[in-house]
Design an enzyme around this catalytic site. Structure first.
Site, mmCIF file in Angstrom:
data_model
loop_
_atom_site.group_PDB
_atom_site.id
_atom_site.type_symbol
_atom_site.label_atom_id
_atom_site.label_comp_id
_atom_site.label_asym_id
_atom_site.label_seq_id
_atom_site.Cartn_x
_atom_site.Cartn_y
_atom_site.Cartn_z
ATOM 1 N N HIS A 184 -9.232 26.902 -29.572
ATOM 2 C CA HIS A 184 -10.053 27.123 -30.828
ATOM 3 C C HIS A 184 -8.972 27.352 -31.745
ATOM 4 O O HIS A 184 -8.673 28.457 -32.300
ATOM 5 C CB HIS A 184 -10.652 28.156 -30.695
ATOM 6 C CG HIS A 184 -12.061 27.921 -30.188
ATOM 7 N ND1 HIS A 184 -12.224 27.996 -28.659
ATOM 8 C CD2 HIS A 184 -13.141 27.199 -30.504
ATOM 9 C CE1 HIS A 184 -13.470 27.656 -28.368
ATOM 10 N NE2 HIS A 184 -14.002 27.141 -29.666
ATOM 11 N N HIS A 225 -8.049 21.723 -33.155
ATOM 12 C CA HIS A 225 -9.460 21.426 -32.871
ATOM 13 C C HIS A 225 -10.299 21.249 -34.328
ATOM 14 O O HIS A 225 -11.023 20.168 -34.214
ATOM 15 C CB HIS A 225 -10.059 22.732 -31.992
ATOM 16 C CG HIS A 225 -11.377 22.605 -32.022
ATOM 17 N ND1 HIS A 225 -12.263 21.879 -31.455
ATOM 18 C CD2 HIS A 225 -12.399 23.524 -32.562
ATOM 19 C CE1 HIS A 225 -13.458 22.079 -31.553
ATOM 20 N NE2 HIS A 225 -13.830 23.058 -32.614
HETATM 21 ZN ZN LIG Z 1 -15.203 24.247 -32.901
#
Ligand SMILES: [Zn+2]
Length: 672
Positions: free
Chosen positions: A438, A442
């Protein structure tokens, strides 16, 4: 006998009186010197008759002048007489100028020409008076030119008018030309027959070829069907139909006139009458996951991922976590973690003037980055990692700005470029690069995938979204994981994290991503949307899209997805499932690492480690890939491609990766 009479040509027209019955007519070749040194062959006709008559002479003339070779033989086969044409043809070669006259012509010698060695039997048969006419065809090699000639010999039994003995009248016809034509015809017929046979064979071969092609086509069609079936039917045997789906199918059957079995109606009744039925969740999700198809740990992890009501701590964990706000005080690591997260959330304050001046200028990029930015505009399998490495920590802001600019929405909506840059920079700094998954890379990938779906997947083209909603979608994509701490909702909830408290355990992460980003957007320095576009109605529209999209990314809301806005964001968020195999695998292992870190944290806090997050056991979350594809990925992307057929490349990419995992997954972890 009068010699003058003997020498007189028979056909000179001289009349002769004599006996009316001709006793004997004979012709003999003689040499006559027609001019000095020039000798020709002539024939001497000897006629012996009992008083000649004109009729006899005419008969003799016809006989002599006939072009058909005509002979008469006696009972022994010796020649009694022959006409000129016959003698000329048959005696010329034997005669020569020096040869003695009258070299023998016999009935047998008619046949005795070249290749045929005497017609003993034919000559014998010729006297059989029971047969009117004896015919024989025979070939011989010409002495003159060596070619094969054909002749027909006709023979009539008769009486010699002179001796009254038995005799044979023989005629010989040259039928070479006729025979040649016959042979030609026959050979043409043979050739024709052969051609016909070949054509028939060709036709048989072609029919066989045609049948073969047909069989191949059938087998290809079957394989295609199998592939499609395989492609769209995940192997898990997982029934993803929700009660709503099942009811609709039932009603469709009824409308179509089918008579559904009573049992189906009863099953449906039971499903719908259950008090805790979630109409938007596959029927019996928990039992399906745990018992039906997936290995227990994999099933547990999928259940935790997908099921909305799994937030309450289970088993002994309730005893461990008893503090009202955070973890037990003796779980020091855990406290530290929570503190770190809290400070992480708070560390992004307003930027100083100086910070603002250091903002990137999106147009000033290296040629490599520029090339990659243009590639991002239309590539379903954009190399996000290559791009992120090339642009050193500004991948999210640069990519988002570039795409928004290229689509023309900045100009069209009068967006403030400078404030947009500030906002992007600020948002990007809200992503922790220490998170394996994360992080801003991403999020950049989610922005790119959203852009692909909108501009190349048919979402805008179909009118499913308008340009205003497009602006909102870029915003949702760039903020959708804002200030993610690398720990999932389950952890926040069971560790009584402040966010879980704030949002009452309801999607604490997603609520925070959204609220924190909205708070930023409301600050004047980041308000890139002009006031003219911020009417109450426009703002409400923007919020509907953004709230739906960002909150919809919570996996526990997976089966609640109802709008196309949500579908777009959802597909983009797990878009790495459709990425090139290398990129997809890298994401999968980075997510696994993030989960392992959470598992480490859980262990250090004295919490039980979540399924597939324990790095000390064999394999992590990548073990659940097949299940994740089958239950979440494939149905979602399939639904997307059904609504927006231009999005098919995305589904193709997903299926390719699915088959990759299928090949790599150990038997034990394969869904049944
Ligand atoms: Zn996401």
């Amino acid at each position: 006998m009068d010699v003058r009479q003997l020498l007189m040509p028979v056909f000179s027209g001289v009349t002769l009186d004599g006996p009316s019955r001709m006793l004997r007519v004979d012709s003999k070749p003689i040499k006559v010197e027609t001019s000095p040194g020039h000798v020709e062959i002539a024939f001497l006709h000897v006629i012996e008759s009992e008083g000649s008559s004109h009729t006899d002479l005419r008969v003799a003339a016809i006989y002599d002048r006939s072009p058909i070779h005509t002979f008469m033989f006696d009972s022994e086969g010796a020649m009694l007489t022959a006409n000129q044409a016959a003698l000329l043809a048959h005696q010329r070669s034997a005669l020569g100028l020096t040869a003695s006259h009258g070299s023998a012509i016999t009935l047998r010698s008619l046949f005795d020409c070249g290749s045929y060695d005497g017609g003993q039997q034919e000559a014998q048969a010729a006297y059989d008076e029971a047969v009117d006419c004896h015919r024989h065809i025979h070939p011989h090699i010409s002495k003159k030119d060596g070619r094969t000639k054909w002749a027909m010999i006709e023979m009539w039994p008769m009486q010699d008018p002179v001796t009254a003995g038995s005799a044979v009248l023989a005629k010989k016809y040259n039928i070479s030309q006729q025979k040649e034509l016959e042979l030609q015809l026959a050979s043409q017929q043979v050739a024709l027959q052969r051609q016909n046979q070949e054509l028939e064979q060709d036709s048989v071969i072609m029919q066989e070829e045609q049948r073969k092609l047909q069989r191949e086509a059938n087998s290809l069609a079957q394989r295609l069907e199998a592939v499609l079936h395989d492609k769209f039917t995940p192997r898990s045997g997982f029934d993803a139909d929700t009660p709503i789906d099942k009811t609709l199918q039932f009603l469709q059957g009824v409308i179509a006139g089918d008579m559904p079995p009573v049992q189906t109606a009863l099953d449906l009744y039971h499903i719908l009458s259950e008090s805790d039925t979630n109409l938007r969740q596959p029927v019996g999700l928990e039992s399906q996951l745990l018992q039906h198809s997936l290995g227990s740990e994999v099933g547990q992890s999928m259940l935790q991922l997908l099921q909305g009501n799994s937030s309450a701590p289970r088993g002994g964990e309730g005893l461990i976590i008893s503090g009202p706000v955070c973890m037990l005080s003796d779980k020091r690591a855990c406290l530290e973690s929570a503190a770190a997260q809290s400070s992480g959330l708070a560390r992004h304050g307003s930027m100083t003037k100086q910070q603002q001046q250091q903002l990137f200028i999106p147009t000033n990029v290296t040629p490599d980055v520029e090339r990659r930015l243009y590639d991002a505009e239309s590539n379903w399998q954009f190399d996000i990692f290559g791009y992120a490495e090339a642009c050193h920590g500004k991948c999210l802001s640069m990519l988002t700005f570039h795409l928004m600019k290229q689509t023309g929405i900045i100009k069209e909506h009068g967006l403030d470029e400078s404030k947009l840059c500030h906002f992007l920079q600020k948002i990007e700094s809200g992503y922790d690069s220490a998170n394996p998954y994360h992080n801003s890379v991403h999020v950049a990938s989610v922005v790119q995938m959203s852009h692909m779906l909108l501009c190349h997947g048919g979402v805008l083209k179909s009118g499913a979204m308008n340009r205003q909603q497009q602006v909102a979608t870029y915003w949702s994509a760039m903020v959708h994981d804002h200030e993610h701490g690398g720990l999932n909702n389950d952890f926040l909830i069971k560790s009584r994290h402040p966010l879980a408290i704030t949002y009452n355990d309801q999607s604490p992460l997603e609520n925070h991503h959204l609220a924190s980003a909205v708070r930023l957007l409301l600050q004047p320095e980041y308000q890139y949307i002009p006031a003219s576009h911020c009417s109450a109605e426009a703002t409400a529209q923007f919020r509907i899209v953004a709230v739906n999209q960002v909150l919809g990314t919570d996996m526990k809301k997976h089966f609640d997805i109802t709008s196309r806005f949500q579908m777009v964001m959802k597909c983009a968020d797990i878009g790495h499932l459709a990425a090139a195999a290398r990129t997809h695998k890298r994401w999968a292992y980075q997510l696994e690492e993030e989960f392992f870190r959470q598992g480490d944290k859980e262990r250090s806090c004295g919490l039980s480690v979540s399924p597939l997050m324990d790095r000390s056991t064999q394999g992590g979350m990548t073990r659940s890939q097949m299940g994740f594809f089958s239950i979440v990925g494939i149905p979602l992307f399939k639904a997307m491609a059904e609504v927006f057929e231009d999005a098919q490349p995305m589904l193709d990419g997903v299926m390719a990766n699915y088959h990759h995992w299928e090949a790599a997954t150990p038997e034990a972890d394969l869904p049944a």
